[in-house]
Design a protein around this motif. Structure first.
Motif, short mmCIF file in Angstrom:
data_model
loop_
_atom_site.label_atom_id
_atom_site.label_comp_id
_atom_site.label_asym_id
_atom_site.label_seq_id
_atom_site.Cartn_x
_atom_site.Cartn_y
_atom_site.Cartn_z
N ASN A 113 20.76 0.20 25.55
CA ASN A 113 20.53 1.18 24.49
C ASN A 113 21.80 2.02 24.35
OD1 ASN A 113 16.98 2.10 24.48
ND2 ASN A 113 17.96 0.11 24.41
N ILE A 114 22.24 2.23 23.12
CA ILE A 114 23.47 2.98 22.87
C ILE A 114 23.11 4.22 22.06
CG2 ILE A 114 25.78 2.94 21.88
CD1 ILE A 114 25.64 -0.16 22.07
N LYS A 126 20.44 -2.10 21.36
CA LYS A 126 19.84 -1.23 20.36
C LYS A 126 20.73 -0.01 20.19
CE LYS A 126 15.29 0.10 18.76
NZ LYS A 126 13.85 -0.02 19.04
N ILE A 127 21.16 0.24 18.96
CA ILE A 127 22.05 1.36 18.66
C ILE A 127 21.21 2.42 17.99
CG2 ILE A 127 24.18 2.06 17.52
CD1 ILE A 127 23.72 -1.59 17.71
N GLU A 128 20.89 3.47 18.71
CA GLU A 128 19.99 4.50 18.19
C GLU A 128 20.19 5.79 18.98
OE1 GLU A 128 15.31 4.88 16.87
OE2 GLU A 128 15.83 3.55 18.52
N MET A 129 20.26 6.90 18.30
CA MET A 129 20.37 8.21 18.95
C MET A 129 19.00 8.55 19.53
SD MET A 129 22.72 10.49 19.58
CE MET A 129 23.97 10.44 18.29
N ASN A 130 18.80 8.18 20.79
CA ASN A 130 17.48 8.27 21.40
C ASN A 130 17.63 8.57 22.88
OD1 ASN A 130 14.79 8.05 22.02
ND2 ASN A 130 14.61 5.87 21.52
N ARG A 132 27.67 9.45 15.54
CA ARG A 132 26.58 8.48 15.51
C ARG A 132 26.59 7.67 16.81
NH1 ARG A 132 24.43 6.53 10.40
NH2 ARG A 132 25.38 7.55 8.61
N ALA A 133 25.43 7.16 17.17
CA ALA A 133 25.39 6.10 18.16
C ALA A 133 26.18 4.92 17.60
CB ALA A 133 23.95 5.71 18.44
N THR A 134 27.08 4.33 18.41
CA THR A 134 28.03 3.37 17.86
C THR A 134 28.23 2.17 18.78
OG1 THR A 134 29.25 5.08 16.65
CG2 THR A 134 30.42 3.03 17.12
N LEU A 135 28.14 0.98 18.20
CA LEU A 135 28.62 -0.25 18.83
C LEU A 135 29.87 -0.66 18.09
CD1 LEU A 135 28.44 -2.70 20.72
CD2 LEU A 135 27.00 -3.81 18.98
N ALA A 161 18.16 -9.69 20.42
CA ALA A 161 18.54 -9.07 19.15
C ALA A 161 19.63 -8.03 19.36
CB ALA A 161 17.32 -8.41 18.51
N ILE A 162 20.31 -7.72 18.25
CA ILE A 162 21.15 -6.54 18.13
C ILE A 162 20.61 -5.76 16.94
CG2 ILE A 162 23.47 -5.60 17.91
CD1 ILE A 162 24.59 -8.25 18.83
N VAL A 163 20.14 -4.55 17.18
CA VAL A 163 19.44 -3.78 16.15
C VAL A 163 20.10 -2.41 16.03
CG1 VAL A 163 17.24 -2.86 15.39
CG2 VAL A 163 17.30 -4.97 16.74
#
Length: 762
Positions: free
Chosen positions: A74-75, A95-99, A122-125, A157-159
């Motif tokens: 998680n990113i 998973k790229i999400e501010m969480n 932002r959360a970033t990949l 997955a990459i989401v």
């Protein structure tokens, strides 16, 4: 027992069960290298099976090439791939999400917010960035594995959930080009039409077929480059087929290899998928997506922009390679203003470049190659039930998009397919974005193209080159806003063009196929400068083929039949029934070249074959050839079954080869050539900012623009940008300290874009 079994299944697939059986989460404690123990909680580098959380405010550089499979990442901060070495990440889920919480959900977002503050990180990949891609001498690979305990419907997955996801490899001058010389069977080299800067020994290429008559798969040939000499590519395994590379009809050579790769670890097992959700950011350039897509599964595509609306305006997919997909290449779903350019799609189950649910508008698809889209299954619970997923290179239900300079080859059923068929349960009145930024409910069948220009279809062994509107049931745009197709090539296919929409303008089309214009719905159809070459059956078909029914008026100005061996069929067929009483066909400047027919008397205008019911209407459909007998002297050709002929047969006569065994002609004074369409350009251009770069004390801004006419000016912060193509790309230099951008365009008709593209510079 049945109740206990059901409970057991719930326990196995519930997120709580996943968490209970999973290792603890390893969290970042500061910015640093992935390989550094100091970066991680507990002072230990994540190993195989780990669950990893990059926390907000931390920037971690992935700098290893590990064979062990990380369970999930998680990113919430930033995960960047190193630019100075080869990297490999084996993983089950990203998973790229501010969480703050950890999630192993591989499709939906956990804490989605409609409001994204562009000023906040932002959360970033970051697998390469637009201005700092992964250098050509290094490779970055993400290999997606299915991990026990994950949901097989959504993982691997990459989401991206409101974060930023970037994949950028080393740029190529061209990702695909036309052949520069004909290739003989058994040759171990091909000559490209242009220089191929950036291609390397070891790259995987494809050579498209140029003959569909074999009706077999595998005509597109894959090879690995062993040597490059200027525009010549060499390989060890000779080609099994010849490929035309000279003249007007030539095949393509495309490069599938990139140095940024996302792939499935088990192509024969559980494949992965990638997706952007609404409110996300980022873009893709020169990256490779291979062996992805979950077969027969809705929403799990190789590359998926999912219900993004306008929130990702400025995002793009440029120069990507998407191949061996079990579920489409690029799916644009409920998303507007996406730029897809110079991409190569090869081998998909189902449609390739796919606009999913009929609400997508103002997207720009330019210079993309679609090869070997194959028939799949209709997907469960899909929004549009009429889509049979039959393997179109390009498929859409809403035409208010721009399709330019694209090529579809070796596709299963269609090169280009516009389909919008209402059902008893589904009306096609959807809320669609308007040029001023509002939304309005409209029948999507009434929306014309923004632009359809320079597209090409060839070497498809299935059905149609371009199937335009089969199923629309006579509903389309009005005469002031017609569908416009310009500069189209259709060759080496079975059926060339199936035009079923009303209000259609076709300019400069070249068809070289078994059937030319087939199964048409002639209602306000205007054709200019048409060449039909090599048609063996029905070069210019009657209305609705075997129904032999015409509803409106057709005009054709400039029609050349070249080397048509029509097998006893006329070049132009007469429709039997005049469904409205208003139907007529008007032709001007008709020419025949190298025309032969050895099976029966050849004729230019006659009835066709197939079912032959007696005409049902009180009027037939006359075919006028203006100036046929000289200036002001027209030929009116009718069928011998028509009421016009039967009531006054003495007024008509034979005139071979104009008439055949079931047609007769009489000379009439030329009337005015009908004007059927009155196009009004009231659609403003579409402008997208795609790139910003500070260099040399300036801010370089680049973007794309398209319009249904000519773009006159692109304005950025009140200054005129430089157009590099009339409806293509633009750029401008601004002061380096610029903090905000606003771009809009004006076209030659004076339409000013109201919904400007606005971007904050960070």
């Amino acid at each position: 027992m049945k109740r206990a079994a059901a409970c057991l299944l719930v326990l196995v697939f519930s997120p709580l069960a996943f968490a209970a059986e999973s290792p603890p989460v390893i969290r970042s404690v500061k910015s640093g290298a992935w390989s550094s123990p100091q970066t991680w909680e507990g002072g230990k580098v994540p190993a195989a099976g780990a669950r990893v959380h990059v926390l907000a405010g931390h920037a971690v550089t992935y700098d290893v090439a590990e064979e062990g499979v990380v369970r999930a990442i998680n990113i919430a901060g930033t995960l960047s791939f190193a630019r100075d070495k080869d990297t490999l990440l084996n993983v089950g889920l990203i998973k790229i999400e501010m969480n703050d919480a950890f999630s192993e959900e591989g499709f939906d977002c956990d804490h989605f917010s409609e409001t994204i503050d562009p000023a906040k990180p932002r959360a970033t990949l970051d697998v390469g960035s637009p201005n700092d891609p992964i250098p050509a001498k290094h490779k970055a690979v993400i290999r997606l594995h299915f991990v026990e305990g994950h949901n097989p419907q959504s993982c691997p997955a990459i989401v991206c959930c409101g974060g930023r996801m970037d994949f950028h490899g080393a740029p190529l001058a061209h990702t695909w080009v036309k052949l520069g010389a004909t290739v003989k069977k058994g040759a171990a080299e091909v000559v490209c039409s242009e220089a191929i800067t950036g291609w390397q020994v070891g790259d995987r290429i494809i050579v498209t077929p140029t003959d569909a008559d074999q009706h077999t798969e595998g005509l597109t040939e894959e090879r690995v480059v062993t040597a490059i000499d200027g525009q010549t590519l060499r390989f060890e395994q000779p080609l099994a087929n010849a490929h035309a590379g000279e003249g007007e009809f030539r095949g393509e050579v495309a490069n599938l290899s990139r140095n940024v790769v996302v792939e499935s670890a088990a192509p024969d097992g559980q494949r992965g998928h990638t997706m952007y959700h609404r409110g996300s950011a980022g873009a893709i350039s020169y990256a490779e997506f291979r062996h992805l897509g979950k077969k027969d599964t809705l929403g799990r595509y190789s590359l998926h922009f999912h219900l993004c609306g306008n929130t990702m305006r400025g995002s793009y997919v440029i120069g990507a390679s998407i191949w061996d997909s079990h579920n489409r290449w690029l799916t644009i779903h409920g998303t507007n203003y996406l730029v897809a350019r110079d991409n190569v799609g090869f081998k998909s189950v189902g449609h390739g470049y796919f606009l999913e649910d009929g609400t997508e508008v103002f997207n720009i698809l330019d210079h993309n190659l679609a090869v070997a889209a194959r028939h799949g299954k209709r997907l469960p619970k899909q929004v549009l039930p009429f889509d049979q997923n039959e393997g179109a290179g390009f498929w859409w239900a809403c035409s208010l998009n721009s399709f330019t300079n694209n090529v579809a080859a070796d596709c299963d059923r269609y090169g280009f397919r516009y389909e919008a068929t209402p059902t008893s349960a589904l009306k096609l009145n959807f809320k669609v974005l308007q040029p001023d930024g509002s939304e309005k409910e409209v029948d999507i069948r009434t929306l014309p193209f923004v632009r359809f220009d320079g597209n090409e279809v060839h070497s498809s062994f299935g059905l149609y080159g371009v199937n335009l509107g089969e199923g629309v049931r006579g509903v389309g745009p009005d005469a002031q806003h017609p569908f416009v197709m310009r500069n189209t090539k259709i060759w080496s296919v079975h059926y060339g063009l199936r035009p079923q929409v009303p209000s259609l303008l076709v300019e400069n089309i070249h068809i070289n196929s078994h059937y030319g214009v087939y199964h048409p719905n002639f209602v306000n159809h205007v054709y200019r400068n048409v060449t039909i070459r090599g048609a063996g059956t029905e070069p210019f078909n009657r209305g609705h083929d075997d129904n032999s029914e015409q509803h409106g008026v057709l005009t054709v100005d400039g029609l050349t039949f070249d080397n048509c061996r029509s097998g006893g069929m006329p070049l132009i067929q007469i429709s039997d029934d005049n469904a409205t009483g208003l139907a007529e066909s008007h032709f001007r400047n008709v020419k025949t070249v190298n025309w032969t027919d050895s099976r029966r008397q050849k004729s230019i205008v006659n009835l066709g074959g197939g079912p032959r019911p007696q005409p049902k209407t009180e009027k037939g459909v006359p075919v006028y050839l203006h100036d046929w007998y000289g200036p002001g002297r027209a030929a009116m050709v009718v069928s011998t079954r028509s009421p016009e002929y039967k009531s006054n047969p003495a007024d008509f006569h034979e005139d071979a080869p104009l008439t055949g065994d079931e047609s007769r002609v009489r000379e009439v004074p030329s009337t005015d050539f009908p004007t059927l369409l009155d196009p009004v350009d009231d659609l403003p251009p579409i402008t997208v900012i795609t790139h910003t770069l500070k260099q040399g004390g300036k801010l370089l801004v680049r973007g794309s623009v398209t319009d249904n006419g000519d773009v006159q000016q692109v304005v950025v912060n009140g200054q005129s940008a430089q157009l590099t193509a009339q409806t293509g790309e633009w750029q401008i230099e601004l002061a380096a300290e610029t903090k905000a951008l606003s771009a809009h365009s004006t076209d030659a008709a004076g339409n000013v874009e109201k919904l400007a593209h606005k971007v904050q510079i960070q």
